[in-house]
Design a protein around this motif. Sequence first.
Motif, PDB file in Angstrom:
ATOM      1  N   ILE A 205       0.860  -1.178   0.000  1.00 15.55           N
ATOM      2  CA  ILE A 205       0.000   0.000   0.000  1.00 15.55           C
ATOM      3  C   ILE A 205       0.899   1.231   0.000  1.00 15.55           C
ATOM      4  CG2 ILE A 205      -1.760   1.310   1.254  1.00 15.55           C
ATOM      5  CD1 ILE A 205      -2.717  -1.315   2.484  1.00 15.55           C
ATOM      6  N   LEU A 206       0.773   2.062  -1.001  1.00 14.56           N
ATOM      7  CA  LEU A 206       1.587   3.265  -1.120  1.00 14.56           C
ATOM      8  C   LEU A 206       1.218   4.285  -0.044  1.00 14.56           C
ATOM      9  CD1 LEU A 206       1.213   3.710  -4.978  1.00 14.56           C
ATOM     10  CD2 LEU A 206       3.230   2.808  -3.789  1.00 14.56           C
ATOM     11  N   SER A 207       2.194   5.035   0.429  1.00 18.27           N
ATOM     12  CA  SER A 207       1.911   6.117   1.376  1.00 18.27           C
ATOM     13  C   SER A 207       0.988   7.164   0.770  1.00 18.27           C
ATOM     14  CB  SER A 207       3.223   6.778   1.824  1.00 18.27           C
ATOM     15  OG  SER A 207       4.015   5.871   2.561  1.00 18.27           O
ATOM     16  N   VAL A 208       1.141   7.406  -0.535  1.00 23.94           N
ATOM     17  CA  VAL A 208       0.352   8.436  -1.195  1.00 23.94           C
ATOM     18  C   VAL A 208      -1.131   8.062  -1.278  1.00 23.94           C
ATOM     19  CG1 VAL A 208       0.618   7.609  -3.597  1.00 23.94           C
ATOM     20  CG2 VAL A 208       0.507  10.080  -3.108  1.00 23.94           C
ATOM     21  N   THR A 209      -1.451   6.787  -1.067  1.00 24.78           N
ATOM     22  CA  THR A 209      -2.863   6.381  -0.998  1.00 24.78           C
ATOM     23  C   THR A 209      -3.585   7.181   0.081  1.00 24.78           C
ATOM     24  OG1 THR A 209      -2.248   4.146  -1.685  1.00 24.78           O
ATOM     25  CG2 THR A 209      -4.409   4.404  -0.673  1.00 24.78           C
ATOM     26  N   GLU A 210      -2.920   7.411   1.199  1.00 25.55           N
ATOM     27  CA  GLU A 210      -3.481   8.192   2.305  1.00 25.55           C
ATOM     28  C   GLU A 210      -3.275   9.684   2.103  1.00 25.55           C
ATOM     29  OE1 GLU A 210      -2.703   6.990   6.495  1.00 25.55           O
ATOM     30  OE2 GLU A 210      -1.619   8.898   6.628  1.00 25.55           O
ATOM     31  N   SER A 211      -2.047  10.089   1.888  1.00 23.18           N
ATOM     32  CA  SER A 211      -1.702  11.512   1.932  1.00 23.18           C
ATOM     33  C   SER A 211      -2.323  12.313   0.795  1.00 23.18           C
ATOM     34  CB  SER A 211      -0.184  11.688   1.925  1.00 23.18           C
ATOM     35  OG  SER A 211       0.399  11.075   0.791  1.00 23.18           O
ATOM     36  N   SER A 212      -2.509  11.695  -0.370  1.00 15.81           N
ATOM     37  CA  SER A 212      -3.079  12.442  -1.489  1.00 15.81           C
ATOM     38  C   SER A 212      -4.530  12.810  -1.225  1.00 15.81           C
ATOM     39  CB  SER A 212      -2.966  11.631  -2.789  1.00 15.81           C
ATOM     40  OG  SER A 212      -3.736  10.442  -2.728  1.00 15.81           O
ATOM     41  N   GLN A 213      -5.272  11.928  -0.553  1.00 21.86           N
ATOM     42  CA  GLN A 213      -6.668  12.260  -0.250  1.00 21.86           C
ATOM     43  C   GLN A 213      -6.758  13.295   0.861  1.00 21.86           C
ATOM     44  OE1 GLN A 213     -10.128   9.475   1.061  1.00 21.86           O
ATOM     45  NE2 GLN A 213     -10.024   9.397  -1.173  1.00 21.86           N
ATOM     46  N   ILE A 214      -5.829  13.248   1.801  1.00 23.26           N
ATOM     47  CA  ILE A 214      -5.787  14.301   2.824  1.00 23.26           C
ATOM     48  C   ILE A 214      -5.537  15.653   2.173  1.00 23.26           C
ATOM     49  CG2 ILE A 214      -4.509  15.197   4.814  1.00 23.26           C
ATOM     50  CD1 ILE A 214      -3.990  12.308   5.661  1.00 23.26           C
ATOM     51  N   ALA A 215      -4.570  15.695   1.244  1.00 21.58           N
ATOM     52  CA  ALA A 215      -4.258  16.958   0.558  1.00 21.58           C
ATOM     53  C   ALA A 215      -5.489  17.489  -0.175  1.00 21.58           C
ATOM     54  CB  ALA A 215      -3.099  16.748  -0.409  1.00 21.58           C
ATOM     55  N   GLU A 237       4.231  12.064   4.914  1.00 25.31           N
ATOM     56  CA  GLU A 237       3.642  13.023   3.978  1.00 25.31           C
ATOM     57  C   GLU A 237       2.333  13.592   4.522  1.00 25.31           C
ATOM     58  OE1 GLU A 237       6.149  10.053   1.755  1.00 25.31           O
ATOM     59  OE2 GLU A 237       4.475   9.879   3.163  1.00 25.31           O
ATOM     60  N   SER A 238       1.550  12.734   5.181  1.00 23.50           N
ATOM     61  CA  SER A 238       0.301  13.196   5.781  1.00 23.50           C
ATOM     62  C   SER A 238       0.570  14.226   6.870  1.00 23.50           C
ATOM     63  CB  SER A 238      -0.469  12.005   6.368  1.00 23.50           C
ATOM     64  OG  SER A 238      -0.786  11.062   5.367  1.00 23.50           O
ATOM     65  N   VAL A 239       1.554  13.948   7.704  1.00 19.80           N
ATOM     66  CA  VAL A 239       1.917  14.898   8.760  1.00 19.80           C
ATOM     67  C   VAL A 239       2.334  16.223   8.147  1.00 19.80           C
ATOM     68  CG1 VAL A 239       3.507  15.356  10.665  1.00 19.80           C
ATOM     69  CG2 VAL A 239       2.568  13.054  10.357  1.00 19.80           C
ATOM     70  N   ARG A 240       3.100  16.164   7.077  1.00 23.56           N
ATOM     71  CA  ARG A 240       3.606  17.382   6.452  1.00 23.56           C
ATOM     72  C   ARG A 240       2.466  18.251   5.903  1.00 23.56           C
ATOM     73  NH1 ARG A 240       6.639  15.461   2.221  1.00 23.56           N
ATOM     74  NH2 ARG A 240       5.129  16.055   0.623  1.00 23.56           N
TER      75      ARG A 240
END
Length: 428
Positions: A205-215, A237-240
């Motif tokens: 599971i890519l990290s961007v799966t989470e962080s891109s939707q947060i962005a 990335e999500s924290v950032r």
Amino acid sequence: MRTLLKQAKMFIATGELAIRDIWIEDGRIHAIGENFAEESFDEIYALDGKFTSPGLVDVHVHFREPGFTYKETIATGSMAAARGGFTTVCAMPNVNPVPENKENFQKIQEIIAKDAKVNVLQYASITKGLRSEELVDFSSLKESGAFAFTNDGVGVQTAGTMYLAMKEAAKIQMPIVAHTEDESLLFGGVMHEGKRSKELGLPGILSVTESSQIARDLLLAEATGVHYHVCHVSTKESVRVIRDAKAAGIHVTCEVCPHHLRLIDEDIPTDFGFWKMNPPLRSSEDQQALIEGLLDGTIDCISTDHAPHGLEEKSQSFLNAPFGIVGSEYAFQLMYSQFVRPGIFTLKQVIDWMTKKPADIFGIEAGYIEIGRPADIAVFDLDQDYQVDATKFESMGVNTPFDGWTLAGDTLYTFVNGKLVWQKGEQE
């Protein structure tokens, strides 16, 4: 009914620990002081200097009722919460039927009123059927008792749907709480994409799966003015992006889970479903970012994401097992043993992240030991080590990678509205 908690070691207004007596009357804290006349009380608990905290607040649990009561019930889940020192918990809507309308919501409220051992607040869903299409009637569900809206368990896949949901929630001053996961980026993943997933031969599971939707959601929150809360943040990335959003004045809050703070993907010993969770265990760099995010205020609070499943369905490969681990009965103990004792966090920080911070985020009447407040209180033994034993859990779920760990801070007493709902040695 008058109850006295005698010689409680608690944080006082200065932020220091001190010994105080707590006078409870009619479910609320009547007085805090010393040397109250014992003959004035109906019940007296001699705490002998044991650490006494506001009852813990967990804004993220799954109680599985209605629809999946072979995994958990409101009765067993709330008792597990009491066992861990939690007095207020917030139950997610991925049950069957989904609390997407007044009728479904009120049926769950009736079960809570009958069976809950602690205060249980129920989320309503954002959309009907937890699908990213038709919105619920936000005003009707608020009137029914919903305190926030979420589709936790799945992410809202359509930006337009999320935008419209945020507009509706903002109109009635209600929070949108998001499980962030772009399903188009999943690619069949079952654990974090990294060295360990390759070693185990499992899709990542890519990290961007989470962080891109947060962005995405952060910009939508800015556009709508809604209070946007992010569930179980797990990546650097999500924290950032959340840190940047807070600096920009966007109304965003977020939570992190103890298992993401303590474990990483490389700790996974084998392809066994007890280690499968969503979000997955991430890298050491992600773990460090979560710790730093708590310390600098980017991450607001700690939640468990207590997610019980049946033993048989979890005792499989990552490829077939459902996501989720239980956490209610040892969350504070894990934080105390693994972070406070080594000096990474202070006890005061952990208590704040697990009591007043989540309560303040959602405007819940909880999280404080103060005169006039509800007498929701937990007492812990910080000196005595004990072993986590899943066979003795109050939860129906035993799916945890922490079984057998040695921790400190076991719960001695849990009081809800002044009533004793858990006592070590009594229910065990």
